[in-house]
Design a protein around this motif. Structure first.
Motif, PDB file in Angstrom:
ATOM      1  N   GLY A   1       0.810  -1.220   0.000  1.00 34.13           N
ATOM      2  CA  GLY A   1       0.000   0.000   0.000  1.00 34.13           C
ATOM      3  C   GLY A   1       0.836   1.258   0.000  1.00 34.13           C
ATOM      4  O   GLY A   1       0.342   2.333   0.346  1.00 34.13           O
ATOM      5  N   GLY A   2       2.105   1.128  -0.386  1.00 34.42           N
ATOM      6  CA  GLY A   2       2.989   2.289  -0.431  1.00 34.42           C
ATOM      7  C   GLY A   2       3.512   2.722   0.914  1.00 34.42           C
ATOM      8  O   GLY A   2       4.156   3.765   1.030  1.00 34.42           O
ATOM      9  N   GLU A   3       3.230   1.944   1.962  1.00 34.74           N
ATOM     10  CA  GLU A   3       3.673   2.305   3.309  1.00 34.74           C
ATOM     11  C   GLU A   3       4.737   1.335   3.800  1.00 34.74           C
ATOM     12  O   GLU A   3       4.735   0.150   3.449  1.00 34.74           O
ATOM     13  N   GLU A   4       5.654   1.836   4.602  1.00 42.46           N
ATOM     14  CA  GLU A   4       6.660   0.987   5.235  1.00 42.46           C
ATOM     15  C   GLU A   4       6.369   0.934   6.731  1.00 42.46           C
ATOM     16  O   GLU A   4       7.119   1.435   7.559  1.00 42.46           O
ATOM     17  N   ARG A   5       5.239   0.329   7.050  1.00 40.78           N
ATOM     18  CA  ARG A   5       4.801   0.231   8.435  1.00 40.78           C
ATOM     19  C   ARG A   5       5.070  -1.172   8.967  1.00 40.78           C
ATOM     20  O   ARG A   5       5.099  -2.153   8.239  1.00 40.78           O
ATOM     21  N   ILE A   6       5.256  -1.272  10.284  1.00 42.34           N
ATOM     22  CA  ILE A   6       5.472  -2.566  10.922  1.00 42.34           C
ATOM     23  C   ILE A   6       4.193  -3.384  10.916  1.00 42.34           C
ATOM     24  O   ILE A   6       4.220  -4.605  10.747  1.00 42.34           O
ATOM     25  N   HIS A   7       3.052  -2.724  11.077  1.00 48.57           N
ATOM     26  CA  HIS A   7       1.781  -3.435  11.234  1.00 48.57           C
ATOM     27  C   HIS A   7       0.795  -3.044  10.145  1.00 48.57           C
ATOM     28  O   HIS A   7       0.609  -1.860   9.849  1.00 48.57           O
ATOM     29  N   THR A   8       0.178  -4.050   9.543  1.00 46.70           N
ATOM     30  CA  THR A   8      -0.907  -3.816   8.596  1.00 46.70           C
ATOM     31  C   THR A   8      -1.847  -5.013   8.653  1.00 46.70           C
ATOM     32  O   THR A   8      -1.506  -6.052   9.217  1.00 46.70           O
ATOM     33  N   HIS A   9      -3.016  -4.873   8.090  1.00 46.53           N
ATOM     34  CA  HIS A   9      -3.990  -5.973   8.074  1.00 46.53           C
ATOM     35  C   HIS A   9      -4.394  -6.255   6.635  1.00 46.53           C
ATOM     36  O   HIS A   9      -4.591  -5.337   5.842  1.00 46.53           O
ATOM     37  N   ARG A  10      -4.491  -7.532   6.286  1.00 43.91           N
ATOM     38  CA  ARG A  10      -4.898  -7.930   4.950  1.00 43.91           C
ATOM     39  C   ARG A  10      -5.894  -9.090   5.016  1.00 43.91           C
ATOM     40  O   ARG A  10      -5.893  -9.863   5.970  1.00 43.91           O
ATOM     41  N   ILE A  11      -6.713  -9.194   3.969  1.00 42.36           N
ATOM     42  CA  ILE A  11      -7.633 -10.320   3.808  1.00 42.36           C
ATOM     43  C   ILE A  11      -6.873 -11.456   3.138  1.00 42.36           C
ATOM     44  O   ILE A  11      -6.113 -11.237   2.179  1.00 42.36           O
ATOM     45  N   ALA A  12      -7.055 -12.675   3.613  1.00 40.30           N
ATOM     46  CA  ALA A  12      -6.355 -13.834   3.063  1.00 40.30           C
ATOM     47  C   ALA A  12      -6.889 -14.192   1.678  1.00 40.30           C
ATOM     48  O   ALA A  12      -8.066 -13.974   1.375  1.00 40.30           O
ATOM     49  N   HIS A  13      -6.003 -14.756   0.843  1.00 38.30           N
ATOM     50  CA  HIS A  13      -6.357 -15.133  -0.524  1.00 38.30           C
ATOM     51  C   HIS A  13      -6.598 -16.635  -0.650  1.00 38.30           C
ATOM     52  O   HIS A  13      -6.389 -17.201  -1.718  1.00 38.30           O
ATOM     53  N   CYS A  14      -7.024 -17.278   0.385  1.00 41.49           N
ATOM     54  CA  CYS A  14      -7.113 -18.740   0.385  1.00 41.49           C
ATOM     55  C   CYS A  14      -8.286 -19.241  -0.462  1.00 41.49           C
ATOM     56  O   CYS A  14      -9.370 -18.656  -0.451  1.00 41.49           O
ATOM     57  N   ALA A  15      -8.033 -20.348  -1.161  1.00 46.79           N
ATOM     58  CA  ALA A  15      -9.126 -21.072  -1.813  1.00 46.79           C
ATOM     59  C   ALA A  15      -9.762 -21.990  -0.776  1.00 46.79           C
ATOM     60  O   ALA A  15      -9.061 -22.559   0.069  1.00 46.79           O
ATOM     61  N   ASP A  16     -11.064 -22.109  -0.827  1.00 41.62           N
ATOM     62  CA  ASP A  16     -11.766 -22.942   0.156  1.00 41.62           C
ATOM     63  C   ASP A  16     -11.209 -24.362   0.201  1.00 41.62           C
ATOM     64  O   ASP A  16     -11.157 -24.987   1.266  1.00 41.62           O
ATOM     65  N   THR A  17     -10.815 -24.882  -0.957  1.00 40.94           N
ATOM     66  CA  THR A  17     -10.318 -26.264  -1.009  1.00 40.94           C
ATOM     67  C   THR A  17      -9.001 -26.443  -0.259  1.00 40.94           C
ATOM     68  O   THR A  17      -8.630 -27.561   0.081  1.00 40.94           O
ATOM     69  N   ASP A  18      -8.287 -25.326   0.007  1.00 39.35           N
ATOM     70  CA  ASP A  18      -7.016 -25.395   0.742  1.00 39.35           C
ATOM     71  C   ASP A  18      -7.188 -25.218   2.242  1.00 39.35           C
ATOM     72  O   ASP A  18      -6.220 -25.299   2.998  1.00 39.35           O
ATOM     73  N   LEU A  19      -8.434 -24.964   2.673  1.00 35.84           N
ATOM     74  CA  LEU A  19      -8.687 -24.645   4.074  1.00 35.84           C
ATOM     75  C   LEU A  19      -9.258 -25.832   4.834  1.00 35.84           C
ATOM     76  O   LEU A  19      -9.942 -26.682   4.254  1.00 35.84           O
ATOM     77  N   PRO A  20      -9.013 -25.873   6.146  1.00 34.28           N
ATOM     78  CA  PRO A  20      -9.722 -26.857   6.978  1.00 34.28           C
ATOM     79  C   PRO A  20     -11.225 -26.614   6.892  1.00 34.28           C
ATOM     80  O   PRO A  20     -11.676 -25.487   6.652  1.00 34.28           O
ATOM     81  N   GLN A  21     -12.000 -27.637   7.114  1.00 36.01           N
ATOM     82  CA  GLN A  21     -13.446 -27.552   6.948  1.00 36.01           C
ATOM     83  C   GLN A  21     -14.061 -26.424   7.776  1.00 36.01           C
ATOM     84  O   GLN A  21     -14.945 -25.702   7.307  1.00 36.01           O
ATOM     85  N   HIS A  22     -13.583 -26.237   9.031  1.00 40.75           N
ATOM     86  CA  HIS A  22     -14.220 -25.254   9.907  1.00 40.75           C
ATOM     87  C   HIS A  22     -13.925 -23.807   9.523  1.00 40.75           C
ATOM     88  O   HIS A  22     -14.550 -22.883  10.054  1.00 40.75           O
ATOM     89  N   LYS A  23     -12.989 -23.595   8.559  1.00 43.27           N
ATOM     90  CA  LYS A  23     -12.681 -22.232   8.140  1.00 43.27           C
ATOM     91  C   LYS A  23     -13.257 -21.890   6.769  1.00 43.27           C
ATOM     92  O   LYS A  23     -13.175 -20.735   6.340  1.00 43.27           O
ATOM     93  N   ARG A  24     -13.839 -22.853   6.100  1.00 45.35           N
ATOM     94  CA  ARG A  24     -14.356 -22.608   4.757  1.00 45.35           C
ATOM     95  C   ARG A  24     -15.592 -21.712   4.788  1.00 45.35           C
ATOM     96  O   ARG A  24     -16.426 -21.817   5.671  1.00 45.35           O
TER      97      ARG A  24
END
Length: 200
Positions: free
Chosen positions: A33-56
């Motif tokens: 995001g153009g920032e050099e910060r220690i902390h940031t938050h992002r949404i994961a790019h996971c495919a459902d098929t790569d996730l455990p059932q309880h996280k899908r």
């Protein structure tokens, strides 16, 4: 917090953040995001098929910590947080403690262990510690509620009763918040009674 844990990332080519996803185990890349910060938050790019059932099907993300800009590794970060955990736990034992005091205590700890950090860097780390602390407190509260339910199931004829005399549901956050002052006042009354006996 299981859906938005803390993960350490590396910065590549001065901007791309590279990490191992704590949800699916695959490597993910994110823009800074153009920032050099220690902390940031992002949404994961996971495919459902790569996730455990309880996280899908859930909205997953993570709090990213980037240590490339500071003289600190992941082990030192965990050590800093562990010591702050102990400081915060001791502070919470004081009835006059307020959450805002934690920032002052974190600042003193940071100056002692990592005095080279600038204002934005230590504030970012404190924000990450607050996420970490909130997750620990939530886990501890969940464990207490589970134990309370286990006791209730084992003793179906014995409802939970506040010191004020009202029957309560300990799993209801609003109910717990409403009756927490009653328990605190009862504790103060007990201290006063002990002091009165000692004085006599």
């Amino acid at each position: 917090m299981d859906q938005h844990p803390i993960v350490v990332a590396r910065r590549q080519k001065d901007k791309t953040l590279r990490l191992v996803c704590p949800h699916c185990g695959w490597h993910h890349s994110h823009g800074s995001g153009g920032e050099e910060r220690i902390h940031t938050h992002r949404i994961a790019h996971c495919a459902d098929t790569d996730l455990p059932q309880h996280k899908r099907g859930k909205s997953l993300g993570y709090h990213i910590v980037v240590l490339d800009e500071v003289d600190m590794n992941e082990t030192e970060l965990r050590g800093l947080f562990a010591e702050m955990d102990e400081i915060a736990a001791a502070a919470r034992a004081d009835p006059l403690h307020v959450p805002e005091d934690n920032q002052i205590k974190f600042r003193a700890l940071q100056k002692r262990r990592h005095p080279e950090l600038d204002k934005q860097q230590w504030l970012d780390l404190f924000a990450v510690w607050r996420v970490h602390d909130a997750a620990k407190l939530a886990a501890a509260r969940d464990a207490i509620v589970q134990r309370a339910h286990a006791i209730a199931r084992a003793n179906p004829g014995s409802p939970f009763v506040c010191v004020c005399g009202e029957e309560i549901d300990p799993s209801d956050p609003a109910m717990e918040a409403l009756h927490r002052p009653h328990v605190f006042v009862a504790g103060l009354d007990r201290v006063k009674r002990i002091s009165w006996r000692v004085d006599r």
